[in-house]
Write a protein that holds these residues in place. Structure first.
Motif, PDB file in Angstrom:
ATOM      1  N   ALA A  29       0.798  -1.222   0.000  1.00 24.06           N
ATOM      2  CA  ALA A  29       0.000   0.000   0.000  1.00 24.06           C
ATOM      3  C   ALA A  29       0.833   1.275   0.000  1.00 24.06           C
ATOM      4  CB  ALA A  29      -0.941   0.014   1.207  1.00 24.06           C
ATOM      5  N   ALA A  54      -6.417  -0.741   3.611  1.00 18.76           N
ATOM      6  CA  ALA A  54      -7.353  -0.772   2.483  1.00 18.76           C
ATOM      7  C   ALA A  54      -7.323   0.524   1.684  1.00 18.76           C
ATOM      8  CB  ALA A  54      -8.765  -1.045   2.997  1.00 18.76           C
ATOM      9  N   ASP A  55      -7.213   1.668   2.349  1.00 15.58           N
ATOM     10  CA  ASP A  55      -7.188   2.946   1.640  1.00 15.58           C
ATOM     11  C   ASP A  55      -5.933   3.057   0.777  1.00 15.58           C
ATOM     12  OD1 ASP A  55      -9.588   3.646   2.796  1.00 15.58           O
ATOM     13  OD2 ASP A  55      -8.658   4.825   4.410  1.00 15.58           O
ATOM     14  N   LEU A  57      -4.264   0.596  -0.506  1.00 16.21           N
ATOM     15  CA  LEU A  57      -4.418  -0.312  -1.643  1.00 16.21           C
ATOM     16  C   LEU A  57      -5.321   0.289  -2.715  1.00 16.21           C
ATOM     17  CD1 LEU A  57      -4.781  -3.806   0.083  1.00 16.21           C
ATOM     18  CD2 LEU A  57      -2.806  -2.946  -1.203  1.00 16.21           C
ATOM     19  N   ALA A  58      -6.362   0.985  -2.299  1.00 21.02           N
ATOM     20  CA  ALA A  58      -7.252   1.621  -3.272  1.00 21.02           C
ATOM     21  C   ALA A  58      -6.504   2.682  -4.077  1.00 21.02           C
ATOM     22  CB  ALA A  58      -8.450   2.241  -2.558  1.00 21.02           C
ATOM     23  N   ALA A  59      -5.641   3.447  -3.397  1.00 17.38           N
ATOM     24  CA  ALA A  59      -4.838   4.449  -4.095  1.00 17.38           C
ATOM     25  C   ALA A  59      -3.858   3.784  -5.053  1.00 17.38           C
ATOM     26  CB  ALA A  59      -4.092   5.315  -3.079  1.00 17.38           C
ATOM     27  N   ALA A  61      -4.309   0.912  -6.617  1.00 19.19           N
ATOM     28  CA  ALA A  61      -5.080   0.430  -7.763  1.00 19.19           C
ATOM     29  C   ALA A  61      -5.354   1.549  -8.760  1.00 19.19           C
ATOM     30  CB  ALA A  61      -6.381  -0.199  -7.279  1.00 19.19           C
ATOM     31  N   ARG A  62      -5.667   2.730  -8.242  1.00 24.72           N
ATOM     32  CA  ARG A  62      -5.909   3.867  -9.138  1.00 24.72           C
ATOM     33  C   ARG A  62      -4.632   4.255  -9.877  1.00 24.72           C
ATOM     34  NH1 ARG A  62      -8.953   5.478  -4.580  1.00 24.72           N
ATOM     35  NH2 ARG A  62      -7.273   6.851  -3.858  1.00 24.72           N
ATOM     36  N   GLU A  72      -4.076  -6.468  -8.668  1.00 26.03           N
ATOM     37  CA  GLU A  72      -5.236  -6.930  -7.907  1.00 26.03           C
ATOM     38  C   GLU A  72      -4.931  -6.748  -6.429  1.00 26.03           C
ATOM     39  OE1 GLU A  72      -7.379 -11.136  -6.620  1.00 26.03           O
ATOM     40  OE2 GLU A  72      -5.934 -11.099  -8.274  1.00 26.03           O
ATOM     41  N   THR A  73      -5.739  -5.960  -5.735  1.00 22.38           N
ATOM     42  CA  THR A  73      -5.454  -5.667  -4.332  1.00 22.38           C
ATOM     43  C   THR A  73      -6.248  -6.590  -3.416  1.00 22.38           C
ATOM     44  OG1 THR A  73      -7.187  -3.972  -4.195  1.00 22.38           O
ATOM     45  CG2 THR A  73      -4.981  -3.258  -4.878  1.00 22.38           C
ATOM     46  N   THR A  75      -6.875  -6.927   0.926  1.00 20.54           N
ATOM     47  CA  THR A  75      -6.592  -6.534   2.303  1.00 20.54           C
ATOM     48  C   THR A  75      -6.309  -7.785   3.132  1.00 20.54           C
ATOM     49  OG1 THR A  75      -8.083  -4.645   2.074  1.00 20.54           O
ATOM     50  CG2 THR A  75      -7.440  -5.263   4.303  1.00 20.54           C
TER      51      THR A  75
END
Length: 267
Positions: A29, A54-55, A57-59, A61-62, A72-73, A75
């Motif tokens: 992350a 999780a946040d 990982l979302a960043a 992915a973007r 592929e992320t 958690t």
């Protein structure tokens, strides 16, 4: 004298084609893990990015949108060792990067924190390697890159758990190299000095307290005191070393440690 300027992204040029390969990166992350995930995806790998953030990982992915490969992320807390081992099944490249740090004298070091550090940074890599090897052996090819540290080679005061875990990781990596060699699998440790990551930034206050220094003097008087190149490494520099170790040109590099420490261990 001004600090040396690190290379920019345009200077990073290791040729690497990981199309058709699956890579797993822990601690993905942020920091070194994030840089490794993006670098391997740029080379065409299908990257499994693991972290408990999780946040973050979302960043990631973007940021990975539009790269040649995919990210592929997932958690995952690596203290769940069974889940860690399962997550590694089917991977061709494994980057054991996740880590945590606590700076305390031994007599003040919480035993539970010591246990957690060794679980995440030594036992989890063992389980991840254990989960990845059957697929690697079946394909006759694999790359295990363990993000160790200069503290896998030498010690510093007030970091008993981190130093113990990294020294253990060095031994685990060498054992994996010996067992994996007949199967086309390499295992190498990468040993950075201090890197510009949140893990390092969070150490400043603890280091200041442990050494009795103002926080603004910790970087120059403690962290970078032993380095010949007196700056923090950039995560992308470490990721580029990882990329090289995954390339065909690195097939003879195994069972060793690659120092990226700015000359720290030259003393």
């Amino acid at each position: 004298m001004s600090a040396p300027t690190p290379p920019g992204p345009h200077d990073l040029s290791v040729s690497l084609d990981l199309g058709g390969r699956t890579a797993l990166v822990t601690g993905a992350a942020g920091g070194i893990g994030r840089a490794c995930a993006l670098r391997l995806a740029a080379a065409g790998a299908e990257v499994r990015a693991l972290d408990r953030d999780a946040d973050g990982l979302a960043a990631l992915a973007r940021r990975a949108e539009g790269l040649r490969g995919t990210v592929e992320t997932r958690t995952l807390d690596l203290t769940d060792l069974d889940a860690a081992e399962s997550a590694a099944a089917g991977t061709d490249v494994l980057v054991n990067n996740a880590g945590l740090q606590l700076v305390r004298p031994i007599q003040e070091f919480p035993p539970q924190a010591f246990h957690t550090v060794l679980t995440v940074m030594l036992e989890a890599p063992f389980r991840l390697i254990r989960g990845a090897l059957p697929h690697m052996y079946a394909r006759g090819w694999g790359r295990i890159v363990n993000i160790s540290s200069v503290h896998g080679i030498r010690a510093s005061a007030y970091k008993s758990a981190y130093v113990a875990a990294k020294h253990g990781l060095e031994g685990l990596s060498k054992t994996a190299a010996l067992e994996g060699a007949p199967h086309g699998v390499t295992s190498v440790c990468v040993n950075p000095g201090y890197v510009r990551t949140p893990l390092v930034e969070r150490q400043l206050a603890d280091q200041a307290a442990a050494h009795g220094l103002p926080e603004d003097r910790v970087l120059s008087e403690v962290m970078l005191r032993e380095a010949a190149i007196r700056r923090l490494a950039e995560p992308e520099e470490v990721a580029e070393a990882v990329a090289y170790l995954c390339s065909p040109h690195a097939s003879f590099i195994t069972g060793t440690s690659v120092a990226l420490d700015g000359g720290w261990t030259a003393h």
